[in-house]
Design a protein around this motif. Sequence first.
Motif, PDB file in Angstrom:
ATOM      1  N   TYR A 174       0.993  -1.114   0.146  1.00  0.00           N
ATOM      2  CA  TYR A 174      -0.162   0.040   0.176  1.00  0.00           C
ATOM      3  C   TYR A 174       0.977   1.387   0.059  1.00  0.00           C
ATOM      4  CZ  TYR A 174       1.177   0.814   4.898  1.00  0.00           C
ATOM      5  OH  TYR A 174       1.716   1.134   6.396  1.00  0.00           O
ATOM      6  N   GLU A 175       0.375   2.295  -0.353  1.00  0.00           N
ATOM      7  CA  GLU A 175       0.902   3.537  -0.218  1.00  0.00           C
ATOM      8  C   GLU A 175      -0.156   4.773  -0.208  1.00  0.00           C
ATOM      9  OE1 GLU A 175       4.043   6.297  -2.763  1.00  0.00           O
ATOM     10  OE2 GLU A 175       3.501   4.632  -3.616  1.00  0.00           O
ATOM     11  N   ILE A 176       0.338   5.580   0.984  1.00  0.00           N
ATOM     12  CA  ILE A 176      -0.736   6.711   1.101  1.00  0.00           C
ATOM     13  C   ILE A 176       0.000   8.097   0.408  1.00  0.00           C
ATOM     14  CG2 ILE A 176      -1.421   8.165   2.949  1.00  0.00           C
ATOM     15  CD1 ILE A 176      -0.941   5.952   4.895  1.00  0.00           C
ATOM     16  N   GLU A 177      -0.880   8.587  -0.506  1.00  0.00           N
ATOM     17  CA  GLU A 177      -0.475   9.628  -1.649  1.00  0.00           C
ATOM     18  C   GLU A 177      -1.191  10.765  -1.300  1.00  0.00           C
ATOM     19  OE1 GLU A 177       0.703   7.269  -5.413  1.00  0.00           O
ATOM     20  OE2 GLU A 177      -0.679   5.931  -4.106  1.00  0.00           O
ATOM     21  N   HIS A 178      -0.876  11.656  -2.005  1.00  0.00           N
ATOM     22  CA  HIS A 178      -1.959  13.023  -2.073  1.00  0.00           C
ATOM     23  C   HIS A 178      -2.066  13.745  -0.796  1.00  0.00           C
ATOM     24  CE1 HIS A 178      -3.042  12.271  -6.690  1.00  0.00           C
ATOM     25  NE2 HIS A 178      -1.641  12.382  -6.521  1.00  0.00           N
ATOM     26  N   ASP A 179      -1.169  13.762   0.195  1.00  0.00           N
ATOM     27  CA  ASP A 179      -1.259  14.486   1.406  1.00  0.00           C
ATOM     28  C   ASP A 179      -2.291  13.588   2.240  1.00  0.00           C
ATOM     29  OD1 ASP A 179       0.526  16.537   0.773  1.00  0.00           O
ATOM     30  OD2 ASP A 179      -1.176  17.373  -0.405  1.00  0.00           O
ATOM     31  N   GLY A 180      -2.283  12.166   1.900  1.00  0.00           N
ATOM     32  CA  GLY A 180      -3.338  11.336   2.738  1.00  0.00           C
ATOM     33  C   GLY A 180      -4.479  11.306   2.140  1.00  0.00           C
ATOM     34  N   LEU A 181      -4.927  11.998   1.161  1.00  0.00           N
ATOM     35  CA  LEU A 181      -6.248  11.853   0.631  1.00  0.00           C
ATOM     36  C   LEU A 181      -6.378  10.543  -0.404  1.00  0.00           C
ATOM     37  CD1 LEU A 181      -6.897  15.590  -0.127  1.00  0.00           C
ATOM     38  CD2 LEU A 181      -7.892  14.223   1.877  1.00  0.00           C
ATOM     39  N   CYS A 182      -5.339  10.304  -1.033  1.00  0.00           N
ATOM     40  CA  CYS A 182      -5.463   9.067  -1.800  1.00  0.00           C
ATOM     41  C   CYS A 182      -4.606   7.802  -1.486  1.00  0.00           C
ATOM     42  CB  CYS A 182      -5.096   9.543  -3.210  1.00  0.00           C
ATOM     43  SG  CYS A 182      -5.280   8.143  -4.722  1.00  0.00           S
ATOM     44  N   THR A 183      -5.154   6.868  -1.267  1.00  0.00           N
ATOM     45  CA  THR A 183      -4.231   5.476  -0.803  1.00  0.00           C
ATOM     46  C   THR A 183      -4.534   4.552  -1.945  1.00  0.00           C
ATOM     47  OG1 THR A 183      -4.714   6.314   1.526  1.00  0.00           O
ATOM     48  CG2 THR A 183      -4.007   3.763   0.949  1.00  0.00           C
ATOM     49  N   THR A 184      -3.440   3.746  -2.231  1.00  0.00           N
ATOM     50  CA  THR A 184      -3.357   2.754  -3.211  1.00  0.00           C
ATOM     51  C   THR A 184      -3.294   1.446  -2.264  1.00  0.00           C
ATOM     52  OG1 THR A 184      -2.485   3.913  -4.957  1.00  0.00           O
ATOM     53  CG2 THR A 184      -2.300   1.721  -5.085  1.00  0.00           C
ATOM     54  N   VAL A 185      -3.993   0.492  -2.447  1.00  0.00           N
ATOM     55  CA  VAL A 185      -3.912  -0.884  -1.734  1.00  0.00           C
ATOM     56  C   VAL A 185      -3.761  -2.005  -2.739  1.00  0.00           C
ATOM     57  CG1 VAL A 185      -6.473  -1.060  -1.309  1.00  0.00           C
ATOM     58  CG2 VAL A 185      -4.534  -2.480   0.020  1.00  0.00           C
TER      59      VAL A 185
END
Length: 325
Positions: free
Chosen positions: A260-271
């Motif tokens: 997983y990765e938390i992106e876009h200042d916490g507003l978008c997360t890829t799992v």
Amino acid sequence: MITWFKDGKAIAKRYVWEIVMAAHDIFIKEESLVDVEIPEGVTCDVIGDVHGQFYDVLHLYKLTGPPSEKHFVLMNGDLVDRGSWSIEVILLAFAYKWLYPEYMYINRGNHEAKDMNRTYGFEGEAKHKHGEQAYKLFAHVFTTMPLATLLSASKPPSSKNAAILSPDGRRRFFIVHGGLFSKDGVTLDDIRKLDRVGRQPGQEGLMCELLWTDPQEMPGRGPSKRGVGIAFGPDVTKSWCTLNGVTGVIRSHEVRQNGYEIEHDGLCTTVFSAPNYVDQSGNKGAFIRIDAEGNREYTQFDAVPHPPMKPMAYLQGGLSSLMMM
């Protein structure tokens, strides 16, 4: 059925049809955007791509637990293709959907589509294991699967922070396989009203973008590395979440080495939930657990051994080099 599959056996074709048709009858009643509220005392696990890796899926379900009254499961697309046990994965997911329609949720991914199934193995696998008519049935039922899920907490968060909340003060998450859009102003109602049944994602439009787009680090929008959909920046994500009262977007569609990765200042997360993707990526898998206040917990896991069968074994020519699709 799980024991049967683990032993390398196929279930009778009539049971396949019964499971798939039962799932169809539930999907067809759901909107293109499904609303799910997490009641107090309940958790929901969001699972990313699993791509036919049946033995890893069994391990994953041991970690999450099966769908139940106290535990919801949401699979975020790309259940099939690439891995050579896609039939077993999709039948297990559809059986859970039939057994527990209010606890098991499944979004459509870009690989629940005819052109991808032809290229990446599911069509060949389905025909080999259960015949051409069974494949045609799967192909139609894929078009009835919802395109996204709005997962809402039932309680306001106990910790006050700067998160974007729903109009009534709760956290809620937009769960979609791909991501956001090539134009501003798309609302949750626009997604709800999409006519999906019988349709393939195509090369443009909201359905295509829901299943195909990816986040990028740069602001604004850019071309997709895939040749389909677009790439959207952190400003696009923030603007869309603010417009729709969404705490964050949770999406899948791309390998992440840590699962997983938390992106876009916490507003978008890829799992992404297919560990050691296609037996060569070396990545971890992960899932996200969300509780009734909208708190998130991330769990990583490694691949487990599987019988000696290569990815896309039912596709003539074997493993494709087009890994990014």
